[in-house]
Design an enzyme around this catalytic site. Structure first.
Site, PDB file in Angstrom:
ATOM      1  N   GLY A   1      31.237 -39.710   2.272  1.00 18.54           N
ATOM      2  CA  GLY A   1      32.271 -40.015   1.288  1.00 18.54           C
ATOM      3  C   GLY A   1      31.654 -40.233  -0.082  1.00 18.54           C
ATOM      4  O   GLY A   1      31.704 -41.331  -0.635  1.00 18.54           O
ATOM      5  N   TYR A   2      31.040 -39.193  -0.600  1.00 15.11           N
ATOM      6  CA  TYR A   2      30.431 -39.303  -1.923  1.00 15.11           C
ATOM      7  C   TYR A   2      31.301 -38.634  -2.990  1.00 15.11           C
ATOM      8  O   TYR A   2      31.721 -39.267  -3.952  1.00 15.11           O
ATOM      9  CB  TYR A   2      29.053 -38.624  -1.946  1.00 15.11           C
ATOM     10  CG  TYR A   2      27.991 -39.250  -1.053  1.00 15.11           C
ATOM     11  CD1 TYR A   2      28.121 -40.544  -0.548  1.00 15.11           C
ATOM     12  CD2 TYR A   2      26.838 -38.521  -0.721  1.00 15.11           C
ATOM     13  CE1 TYR A   2      27.129 -41.099   0.268  1.00 15.11           C
ATOM     14  CE2 TYR A   2      25.840 -39.069   0.081  1.00 15.11           C
ATOM     15  CZ  TYR A   2      25.985 -40.358   0.576  1.00 15.11           C
ATOM     16  OH  TYR A   2      25.012 -40.885   1.364  1.00 15.11           O
TER      17      TYR A   2
ATOM     18  N   THR B   1      23.581 -28.530  -5.926  1.00 11.89           N
ATOM     19  CA  THR B   1      23.544 -27.100  -6.241  1.00 11.89           C
ATOM     20  C   THR B   1      22.103 -26.614  -6.427  1.00 11.89           C
ATOM     21  O   THR B   1      21.186 -27.407  -6.621  1.00 11.89           O
ATOM     22  CB  THR B   1      24.287 -26.815  -7.555  1.00 11.89           C
ATOM     23  OG1 THR B   1      23.591 -27.485  -8.616  1.00 11.89           O
ATOM     24  CG2 THR B   1      25.723 -27.305  -7.513  1.00 11.89           C
TER      25      THR B   1
ATOM     26  N   GLU C   1      17.495 -36.350   4.228  1.00 10.29           N
ATOM     27  CA  GLU C   1      18.632 -35.592   4.728  1.00 10.29           C
ATOM     28  C   GLU C   1      18.524 -34.096   4.515  1.00 10.29           C
ATOM     29  O   GLU C   1      19.138 -33.317   5.216  1.00 10.29           O
ATOM     30  CB  GLU C   1      19.906 -36.020   3.986  1.00 10.29           C
ATOM     31  CG  GLU C   1      20.431 -37.346   4.389  1.00 10.29           C
ATOM     32  CD  GLU C   1      21.454 -37.822   3.386  1.00 10.29           C
ATOM     33  OE1 GLU C   1      21.886 -37.035   2.528  1.00 10.29           O
ATOM     34  OE2 GLU C   1      21.811 -38.998   3.460  1.00 10.29           O
TER      35      GLU C   1
ATOM     36  N   GLU D   1      20.959 -25.340  -8.976  1.00 11.00           N
ATOM     37  CA  GLU D   1      20.520 -25.748 -10.316  1.00 11.00           C
ATOM     38  C   GLU D   1      19.947 -27.167 -10.273  1.00 11.00           C
ATOM     39  O   GLU D   1      18.898 -27.435 -10.854  1.00 11.00           O
ATOM     40  CB  GLU D   1      21.698 -25.679 -11.299  1.00 11.00           C
ATOM     41  CG  GLU D   1      22.181 -24.260 -11.612  1.00 11.00           C
ATOM     42  CD  GLU D   1      22.918 -23.600 -10.463  1.00 11.00           C
ATOM     43  OE1 GLU D   1      23.558 -24.318  -9.660  1.00 11.00           O
ATOM     44  OE2 GLU D   1      22.840 -22.364 -10.342  1.00 11.00           O
TER      45      GLU D   1
END
Lengths: 388, 374, 388, 374
Positions: C127-128, C370, C243, C372
């Site tokens: 839940g970020y 991402t 992670e 980037e």
């Protein structure tokens, strides 16, 4: 839309082609290769004057300044022909300084410089870059102090290619050190034989020379100031949109030579040209060359339709130079071990040009605005992405 | 799974790094490019003293009995410093071939001299119309009484002009892979060596054999059975070359990263620009992946496991990754890196040479295709 | 250096493989495909509990918390096996929340949560992300107000994949709105069945569901706060290094299937596998997969040697996900028109998986940081490029 | 040289843009993907009214007598709006084939109905084991009395399920290129059509022919001489598909650029990040180069000049450039663009479909290789 030259354009281009074929002597090519560009040596100056006498150096200039009043398209096409003939110089005088003088110079300046430039009698070299000012032209430090009848210059330039063979320096210099960035720079024409100028060679990894130019108390006549004082940055930016044009043809010719080589060379019992992977690679290059040609002639089209190329010029420079590196690297791949051999070595193929072009191509995505700068321009000017 | 060097390998790496920092300066490298021989006896002697010449050879023949992975670590440092001279030709190309193909007498005689720094070797296999296939070897060795007669031309033979012994791959029959290896005295009558002029200033030679007489005893291994040995050597050489590129990648990365922390444009260090950051990130990605694929292949060779697939994966990847990494370094350094004066150009030249050597990416991808059942 | 598993590791992995082979039923696969992941449905929960009963869900956890005390390498290898078997879920509970609880949770929290997690009895979802907070986690807006015995939550999450099938939300929430960025966020565990939570589906172009989660006056017990108040951002960043691990194997398997397809398919009279261009493309994929595997096991190696993966985790995520897109696109190229056919269509090949994976792969370079952002991290943390 | 549209082309473009903005909403496109037919008679009728169906056909048959370049401009707008339905099949694939291969009676009869929006065409050429080569066509047309008997299976026939007439490429002899074209009634006995389920939800069909009887008069062009016509049509279709991609590129670029100007991350518009700027710059470069290569090929077709090289260059480049452009758009839009709800996914699906259609980049690069003398 129209993707061919008009009959008149074609006729003129045929004359140019015939001239180039007749006049591109081995001596000229050898000298050009030695110097890294056509202009400067005895043969080069001879060739250019004869070439320019037809109006072909500045074909799209008005007749009064030595041009033929043609379309920009013709000028672009002539430059493509020259590049294909391995005499691919971009003339600083005819193609960068000249147009700026025509746009912004005083009548006196036009009268003094444009005809000799159009006749190929004088050549300039760019004097923008300094050690701390590469992509960032606003970081110039060289100073010109107003001394009444003349400017007194002190400072240093770097990577000023051509300075050791040109006649004049097309110099960007700080004339108001207290002004905000971009507002204190002026352009002037400096005789490279002026006392106090010291030109020192910098050798590139491609073998040819560029230069550091040191200025120590060099006097420059006031009349050599181009346009307004402190407006230099604006002129340079404006000119960039006209200057960026990369016909690619000497590299395009390399592709044709490699195709020919592939047709005539058997590796492991199979002609290279029958190798599907080689075929894919070379076909891809031909496609990129075709794409670049459109980006190139779009610029001419814009000029001929009263538009000022903007991001389009950056795109062409970017695409052309990345294509160049793709070409030279692919050529090396196709040639294999033979690609490693330098001109003059036993067993060298394609006159050893591939190895040399491969080294030269490194600078293509760096000089005259790096690929990163060009992409910034395309995004900010072409797509109006936010700056803040 | 363990991605660390062991203690011995760390020692090799550190001592090589220390020695070469001193002995192999940029000035020395540049001098050796101009130099016709391409190395100095002093430098060669010092490397021999350090035990490098015998590193992968058994102790019985005066070697250090170390593994190919240990050798690869050393080659990495050599690549970092652009070490000039015939080390690769002698130890990897000639030495490993003799070690695999030679009989006890040949191994003992030749390799002990190599280990002592007293004999320079090379390997001649390429010819005009071939790459790396047995069919490409057309130079004939005719059996005549107790001798062989060699006639033909080998190309791109590294360091032949300074070699004492050239290991020559020659055709001894008409079946595609009827190839044999010979120990040939480089100074024998009829051997004619011409130095070629190359991009990297490395010393590649044309070697012409005009009815060169080779004693029967100089046959290395079984007559007509040399292709597997040669193939193995060339694969090992491909991995060794990737190790050199690994070192070169480290150096080019250091040049670029260092420059991003000192060069200011538009009032900011260029390292703060995302485009430059991403170039550098890509460089590190090329360097790390290349390093692991190289180490894996070298480890397989060291362990005596089948290594064809890993070796070709390594060379296919590193050939391109290293070139791209150096190109990014050039892009970061801008005009400064284009100057002859900056050492980056040395790495640029070597990158392309190493890319082509022992099969380029396309060549090795095809080998990988074979290995994965295509 | 050592590039093989130890005999004990191999033995354990063989058991895992045998279990997966036996237990990966068609029903499980169908359910997993429908949901987009293995956990949540009836079959998935059954499978995982049985799988976890061997300690394999958390093999590198200590025995007291339900692990086997193995190396991280084993944990990585098991996840690679699961992925290859097309049950490639990254368990938020076992692989993200669990380790953070173990590092930073109170003893009570550890006692309450770790064993059920290790047994596969509960599953969390992340839940970020919020509408305005994607790459920029500091832009969270959801608020948790301290009400004495509980926190009262209001706000909205977005792209919370898995929320509709998980049991608990591993929630990042603002607990001090006046604090400087990064200093006012806390992590808490929220029962997704709490009153006031509204989960709304967002359908992805891959077909599977992610979610918006709306919080309206949701009460969360104080004991569900993870670690210290306002330290959430630090925990999340810390956890990220553990992670990021992308075993790639389901896509790696696709490559093997395409190779098999190429061997068995004749196009224009020639087996695809004999086409040199196809051979080049597929070989390249195998090489990239091999390279990724090293980046992957390097992370395990670091963990097993007491090091914390840093830029290395970013690099693996970046490389893996770009490889994934290269794989799916190449697979589509090799399959040609047949690649366009969806699962279930007449004439579909390779079970129509290629089309589905091709669509799914779009998100790989976007979620969990991402490309980037990963490149930024590699440059800034790995190479220490300047921030200012 | 002139890179501007002429007045007529500008009118086509603007009126298409206006009409489609209204008539071809995202909702409509999505509905048609789900819809079994894939279009509505209303939409079809309106396009016919605008004269689009007859645009490239001569005025004698009720067409507008415009050029292929004009048609390409229209297709660009259709690509921009993801226009659904059998326009491409009818006008480009079927129509241009009939125009080139048919006799006066066939042209007049078929094309006048097409122009009036009263007949839907398609072209069936692909089969299981082939791409785009005469050898790949195995479906047989046996000459029997004054008829032909067709038996075999065609695949990936676009819009066959709604077509009135299927132009079928069939084998009428054993020499590799002995191919003939036939006008086949889609409702004839023995024609069995199955809709396939595809990535883009476009309507590709399997068409099985079970001893379908074709009157001899339905032969289009010379028996056994159809390959050059078919080859031409497929090349034109490749350029037409590139025109659609050109429009799709514009739309994807707009999505991305628009988002960079509104999305804030780390307190800045994402458009201020250099990585995003460079993604967008690359997109524009792909769009512009693709556009020009497409326009050049279309112009060559329009002028009646040889167009093989330009057409294959165009399709090879645009196939990849457009896919990369859409991928960059996805990267810029992040999670938002991955949602079914966002229209970018429609373009993603169409991009891959268009990439493969009428030969992918690899296929056309090989054709370019042939054209440049390799």
């Amino acid at each position: 839309m129209e993707f061919s030259f008009s009959p008149e354009e074609q006729k003129l281009l045929e004359e140019v082609r015939a001239f180039i074929k007749a006049e591109t002597t081995d001596a000229l090519l050898a000298e050009s290769e030695e110097l890294g560009h056509i202009y400067g040596g005895k043969e080069g100056r001879k060739f250019i004057k004869k070439f320019a006498s037809h109006g072909w150096l500045t074909p799209n200039w008005p007749a009064e300044y030595g041009g033929l009043g043609t379309s920009a398209t013709v000028a672009f096409a002539i430059r493509e022909e020259m590049a294909r003939a391995a005499v691919p110089l971009i003339f600083v005088a005819a193609h960068m300084a000249g147009p700026t003088i025509m746009h912004f110079g005083s009548q006196e300046m036009k009268d003094k410089w444009l005809l000799p430039i159009a006749r190929g009698e004088v050549e300039f070299c760019l004097g923008y870059t300094e050690p701390q000012a590469g992509s960032d032209l606003a970081a110039l430090r060289i100073r010109a102090v107003d001394k009444g009848d003349y400017f007194l210059l002190n400072g240093q330039k770097m990577f000023n290619t051509h300075a050791h063979v040109a006649d004049y320096h097309w110099l960007g210099t700080i004339t108001d050190p207290d002004a905000k960035k971009y507002r204190g720079m002026s352009l002037m024409i400096v005789d490279l034989k002026s006392p106090g100028i010291d030109i020192r060679p910098m050798v590139t990894m491609a073998g040819w020379q560029t230069n550091e130019v040191f200025y120590e108390d060099v006097k420059v006549p006031k009349e050599n100031l181009v346009g307004e004082l402190n407006a230099g940055f604006f002129y340079v930016m404006h000119a960039l949109d006209y200057e960026r044009m990369f016909p690619l043809a000497i590299y395009a010719r390399l592709v044709d030579e490699v195709i020919e080589y592939a047709r005539n060379t058997t590796v492991d019992g199979e002609p290279l040209a029958r190798n599907p992977v080689v075929r894919q690679k070379l076909a891809q290059l031909k496609i990129e060359i075709a794409a670049n040609r459109h980006l190139y002639y779009r610029l001419a089209h814009m000029l001929d339709h009263g538009q000022v190329p903007n991001y389009q010029a950056s795109m062409q420079k970017l695409f052309a130079t990345e294509t160049v590196q793709h070409i030279t690297n692919t050529a090396m791949e196709v040639l294999g071990m033979f690609g490693l051999l330098k001109k003059g070595s036993k067993w060298a193929v394609l006159a050893g040009n591939t190895e040399r072009y491969y080294r030269t191509s490194v600078v293509e995505t760096i000089y005259a605005g790096t690929s990163e700068i060009q992409r910034n321009i395309i995004a900010l000017r072409g797509l109006e992405l936010p700056r803040k | 799974m363990n991605y660390d060097l062991n203690e011995e390998q760390k020692m090799i790496k550190e001592s090589a790094h220390r020695f070469l920092a001193e002995a192999c300066s940029s000035d020395f490298v540049r001098e050796m490019i101009e130099d016709e021989k391409g190395f100095t006896p002093e430098f060669w002697g010092k490397m021999a003293e350090l035990g490098w010449m015998g590193l992968p050879f058994p102790e019985e023949v005066g070697g250090a009995g170390m593994t190919f992975l240990d050798l690869a670590i050393l080659l990495t440092e050599m690549g970092y410093y652009c070490v000039p001279g015939p080390f690769f030709s002698t130890v990897v190309l000639g030495g490993l071939t003799v070690l695999e193909a030679g009989n006890d007498e040949q191994k003992s005689r030749i390799l002990s001299e190599v280990a002592a720094g007293k004999r320079i070797l090379t390997l001649a296999w390429l010819e005009e119309g071939g790459t790396w296939s047995p069919e490409g070897i057309r130079l004939r060795a005719e059996s005549r009484d107790d001798q062989f007669l060699l006639s033909g031309t080998k190309l791109f033979v590294p360091d032949a002009h300074v070699a004492d012994t050239i290991v020559v791959a020659a055709r001894t029959g008409d079946a595609p892979d009827e190839i044999s290896l010979f120990e040939v005295d480089a100074n024998a009558p009829g051997v004619d060596i011409t130095l070629l002029d190359t991009l990297a200033g490395d010393k590649l030679c044309e070697v012409v054999f005009n009815n060169v007489k080779i004693p029967g005893a100089n046959l290395l291994g079984k007559e007509g059975g040399a292709w597997p040995v040669l193939n193995n050597t060339l694969l090992k050489a491909a991995v060794g070359k990737a190790a050199e590129m690994d070192g070169g990648s480290q150096k080019a990365l250091e040049f670029a990263v260092g420059y991003t922390k000192e060069r200011v444009q538009f009032d900011k260090l260029i390292g703060t620009y995302q485009a430059i950051q991403h170039h550098c990130a890509n460089m590190l990605m090329y360097a790390d992946t290349g390093h692991f694929l190289m180490a894996h292949a070298a480890w397989k060779i060291a362990e005596g496991l089948p290594f064809e697939e890993e070796a070709s994966m390594c060379k296919a990847w590193v050939s391109e990754a290293h070139r791209k990494l150096v190109a990014l370094a050039h892009q970061v350094l801008g005009g400064v890196g284009f100057m002859e004066e900056h050492d980056l150009q040395l790495y640029f030249r070597r990158a392309k040479t190493a890319e082509v050597a022992f099969g380029d990416a396309t060549f090795h991808r095809e080998r990988v295709a074979q290995a994965v059942g295509l």
